[in-house]
Design a protein around this motif. Structure first.
Motif, PDB file in Angstrom:
ATOM      1  N   LEU A  46      44.141  50.154  38.000  1.00 19.57           N
ATOM      2  CA  LEU A  46      44.154  49.250  36.855  1.00 19.57           C
ATOM      3  C   LEU A  46      44.675  47.867  37.264  1.00 19.57           C
ATOM      4  O   LEU A  46      44.115  46.838  36.867  1.00 19.57           O
ATOM      5  CB  LEU A  46      44.997  49.842  35.724  1.00 19.57           C
ATOM      6  CG  LEU A  46      44.866  49.183  34.366  1.00 19.57           C
ATOM      7  CD1 LEU A  46      43.419  49.182  33.858  1.00 19.57           C
ATOM      8  CD2 LEU A  46      45.760  49.874  33.354  1.00 19.57           C
ATOM      9  N   LYS A  47      45.716  47.834  38.089  1.00 24.63           N
ATOM     10  CA  LYS A  47      46.240  46.552  38.588  1.00 24.63           C
ATOM     11  C   LYS A  47      45.184  45.829  39.425  1.00 24.63           C
ATOM     12  O   LYS A  47      45.015  44.621  39.323  1.00 24.63           O
ATOM     13  CB  LYS A  47      47.503  46.788  39.425  1.00 24.63           C
ATOM     14  CG  LYS A  47      48.759  47.029  38.622  1.00 24.63           C
ATOM     15  CD  LYS A  47      49.953  47.290  39.504  1.00 24.63           C
ATOM     16  CE  LYS A  47      50.408  45.997  40.142  1.00 24.63           C
ATOM     17  NZ  LYS A  47      51.669  46.175  40.905  1.00 24.63           N
ATOM     18  N   THR A  48      44.472  46.590  40.246  1.00 27.47           N
ATOM     19  CA  THR A  48      43.431  45.992  41.086  1.00 27.47           C
ATOM     20  C   THR A  48      42.301  45.450  40.226  1.00 27.47           C
ATOM     21  O   THR A  48      41.782  44.356  40.480  1.00 27.47           O
ATOM     22  CB  THR A  48      42.909  47.021  42.107  1.00 27.47           C
ATOM     23  OG1 THR A  48      44.009  47.473  42.915  1.00 27.47           O
ATOM     24  CG2 THR A  48      41.845  46.428  43.002  1.00 27.47           C
ATOM     25  N   LEU A  49      41.910  46.189  39.196  1.00 23.08           N
ATOM     26  CA  LEU A  49      40.864  45.707  38.285  1.00 23.08           C
ATOM     27  C   LEU A  49      41.312  44.447  37.544  1.00 23.08           C
ATOM     28  O   LEU A  49      40.520  43.520  37.352  1.00 23.08           O
ATOM     29  CB  LEU A  49      40.468  46.794  37.283  1.00 23.08           C
ATOM     30  CG  LEU A  49      39.548  47.881  37.814  1.00 23.08           C
ATOM     31  CD1 LEU A  49      39.407  48.996  36.783  1.00 23.08           C
ATOM     32  CD2 LEU A  49      38.191  47.324  38.192  1.00 23.08           C
ATOM     33  N   LYS A  50      42.573  44.391  37.130  1.00 19.43           N
ATOM     34  CA  LYS A  50      43.086  43.192  36.474  1.00 19.43           C
ATOM     35  C   LYS A  50      42.950  41.986  37.407  1.00 19.43           C
ATOM     36  O   LYS A  50      42.534  40.906  36.991  1.00 19.43           O
ATOM     37  CB  LYS A  50      44.553  43.374  36.067  1.00 19.43           C
ATOM     38  CG  LYS A  50      44.748  44.204  34.840  1.00 19.43           C
ATOM     39  CD  LYS A  50      46.238  44.323  34.510  1.00 19.43           C
ATOM     40  CE  LYS A  50      46.466  45.227  33.324  1.00 19.43           C
ATOM     41  NZ  LYS A  50      47.898  45.412  33.047  1.00 19.43           N
ATOM     42  N   GLN A  51      43.315  42.184  38.655  1.00 19.95           N
ATOM     43  CA  GLN A  51      43.199  41.100  39.639  1.00 19.95           C
ATOM     44  C   GLN A  51      41.737  40.693  39.814  1.00 19.95           C
ATOM     45  O   GLN A  51      41.403  39.507  39.836  1.00 19.95           O
ATOM     46  CB  GLN A  51      43.784  41.551  40.980  1.00 19.95           C
ATOM     47  CG  GLN A  51      43.753  40.476  42.036  1.00 19.95           C
ATOM     48  CD  GLN A  51      44.251  40.982  43.371  1.00 19.95           C
ATOM     49  OE1 GLN A  51      43.751  41.995  43.875  1.00 19.95           O
ATOM     50  NE2 GLN A  51      45.226  40.295  43.947  1.00 19.95           N
ATOM     51  N   PHE A  52      40.864  41.662  39.907  1.00 21.79           N
ATOM     52  CA  PHE A  52      39.431  41.413  40.058  1.00 21.79           C
ATOM     53  C   PHE A  52      38.896  40.575  38.899  1.00 21.79           C
ATOM     54  O   PHE A  52      38.212  39.564  39.099  1.00 21.79           O
ATOM     55  CB  PHE A  52      38.701  42.764  40.147  1.00 21.79           C
ATOM     56  CG  PHE A  52      37.206  42.694  40.046  1.00 21.79           C
ATOM     57  CD1 PHE A  52      36.442  42.193  41.087  1.00 21.79           C
ATOM     58  CD2 PHE A  52      36.561  43.155  38.912  1.00 21.79           C
ATOM     59  CE1 PHE A  52      35.061  42.135  40.998  1.00 21.79           C
ATOM     60  CE2 PHE A  52      35.177  43.110  38.818  1.00 21.79           C
ATOM     61  CZ  PHE A  52      34.427  42.601  39.867  1.00 21.79           C
ATOM     62  N   PHE A  53      39.220  40.969  37.679  1.00 18.93           N
ATOM     63  CA  PHE A  53      38.725  40.232  36.518  1.00 18.93           C
ATOM     64  C   PHE A  53      39.387  38.857  36.408  1.00 18.93           C
ATOM     65  O   PHE A  53      38.752  37.904  35.966  1.00 18.93           O
ATOM     66  CB  PHE A  53      38.889  41.046  35.234  1.00 18.93           C
ATOM     67  CG  PHE A  53      37.936  42.206  35.166  1.00 18.93           C
ATOM     68  CD1 PHE A  53      36.570  41.986  35.180  1.00 18.93           C
ATOM     69  CD2 PHE A  53      38.395  43.508  35.100  1.00 18.93           C
ATOM     70  CE1 PHE A  53      35.663  43.051  35.139  1.00 18.93           C
ATOM     71  CE2 PHE A  53      37.497  44.575  35.051  1.00 18.93           C
ATOM     72  CZ  PHE A  53      36.142  44.343  35.071  1.00 18.93           C
ATOM     73  N   LYS A  54      40.621  38.746  36.831  1.00 18.99           N
ATOM     74  CA  LYS A  54      41.288  37.439  36.849  1.00 18.99           C
ATOM     75  C   LYS A  54      40.538  36.478  37.773  1.00 18.99           C
ATOM     76  O   LYS A  54      40.242  35.346  37.397  1.00 18.99           O
ATOM     77  CB  LYS A  54      42.737  37.611  37.302  1.00 18.99           C
ATOM     78  CG  LYS A  54      43.520  36.334  37.414  1.00 18.99           C
ATOM     79  CD  LYS A  54      44.929  36.650  37.887  1.00 18.99           C
ATOM     80  CE  LYS A  54      45.683  35.417  38.278  1.00 18.99           C
ATOM     81  NZ  LYS A  54      47.008  35.748  38.827  1.00 18.99           N
ATOM     82  N   PHE A  55      40.218  36.927  38.972  1.00 21.73           N
ATOM     83  CA  PHE A  55      39.472  36.086  39.913  1.00 21.73           C
ATOM     84  C   PHE A  55      38.067  35.794  39.402  1.00 21.73           C
ATOM     85  O   PHE A  55      37.541  34.704  39.594  1.00 21.73           O
ATOM     86  CB  PHE A  55      39.409  36.717  41.299  1.00 21.73           C
ATOM     87  CG  PHE A  55      40.707  36.642  42.054  1.00 21.73           C
ATOM     88  CD1 PHE A  55      41.413  35.454  42.152  1.00 21.73           C
ATOM     89  CD2 PHE A  55      41.226  37.766  42.663  1.00 21.73           C
ATOM     90  CE1 PHE A  55      42.615  35.384  42.845  1.00 21.73           C
ATOM     91  CE2 PHE A  55      42.429  37.710  43.364  1.00 21.73           C
ATOM     92  CZ  PHE A  55      43.122  36.516  43.450  1.00 21.73           C
TER      93      PHE A  55
END
Length: 173
Positions: free
Chosen positions: A156-165
């Motif tokens: 979930l943290k990785t997906l948040k980072q992905f969508f942020k970028f």
């Protein structure tokens, strides 16, 4: 926000893709799964291209890819590298349009895999290929194996980072 989950397998990788799709929804993001295997693309061969042309399914895939600026690629390790179905799809795309790189250039990519043992081979190979095509590949990956289940909090943290970028990339266009 919408992304494509480009799936290059079934079984555990499909389960991983479905879970990532669910997690994306909790972040108010739409993630459409495109199972490349189900396209049943013929093995790329110049003779096939000359005699039969580019398969319509390639153009349909490219149209979907034009709608987004990010991809989650879910693929298993095949002999320490990329599964043939993924390489084959990229090969067909590269022949379908002289400007095919727009589908990869500056696209944000999150690499994910479920493999029997180590995912590092497929991650290394995908990173090399997508970087060569001009994509921006996240340094974090999501990998599971027979002995390592999905860490829900970490993914979930990785997906948040992905969508942020992905959002930053959209604002810069």
């Amino acid at each position: 926000m919408k992304t494509l989950i480009l799936l290059a397998s079934s079984g555990e990788n499909l389960k991983l893709a479905l879970r990532l799709q669910e997690q994306a929804a909790t972040l108010d993001a739409e993630a459409e799964i495109v199972n490349i295997m189900k396209l049943k693309l013929p093995l790329y061969d110049m003779d096939v291209e000359i005699n039969e042309g580019i398969p319509q399914k390639v153009y349909a895939l490219m149209e979907k890819m034009k709608e987004v600026d990010s991809y989650i690629v879910v693929a298993p390790t095949y002999n320490g590298s990329i599964p043939p179905v993924l390489s084959n799809a990229v090969a067909w795309i590269s022949r379908a349009d002289a400007d095919f790189r727009v589908l990869f250039n500056e696209r944000i990519i999150l690499m994910c895999s479920h493999s029997n043992s180590d995912c590092s081979g497929v991650f290394l190979a995908m990173r090399q290929q997508f970087n060569k095509l001009g994509s921006i590949v996240l340094s974090r990956e999501i990998g599971t194996t027979l002995t390592k289940e999905l860490n829900e909090r970490s993914s979930l943290k990785t997906l948040k980072q992905f969508f942020k970028f992905s959002k930053v990339n959209q604002r810069l266009e």
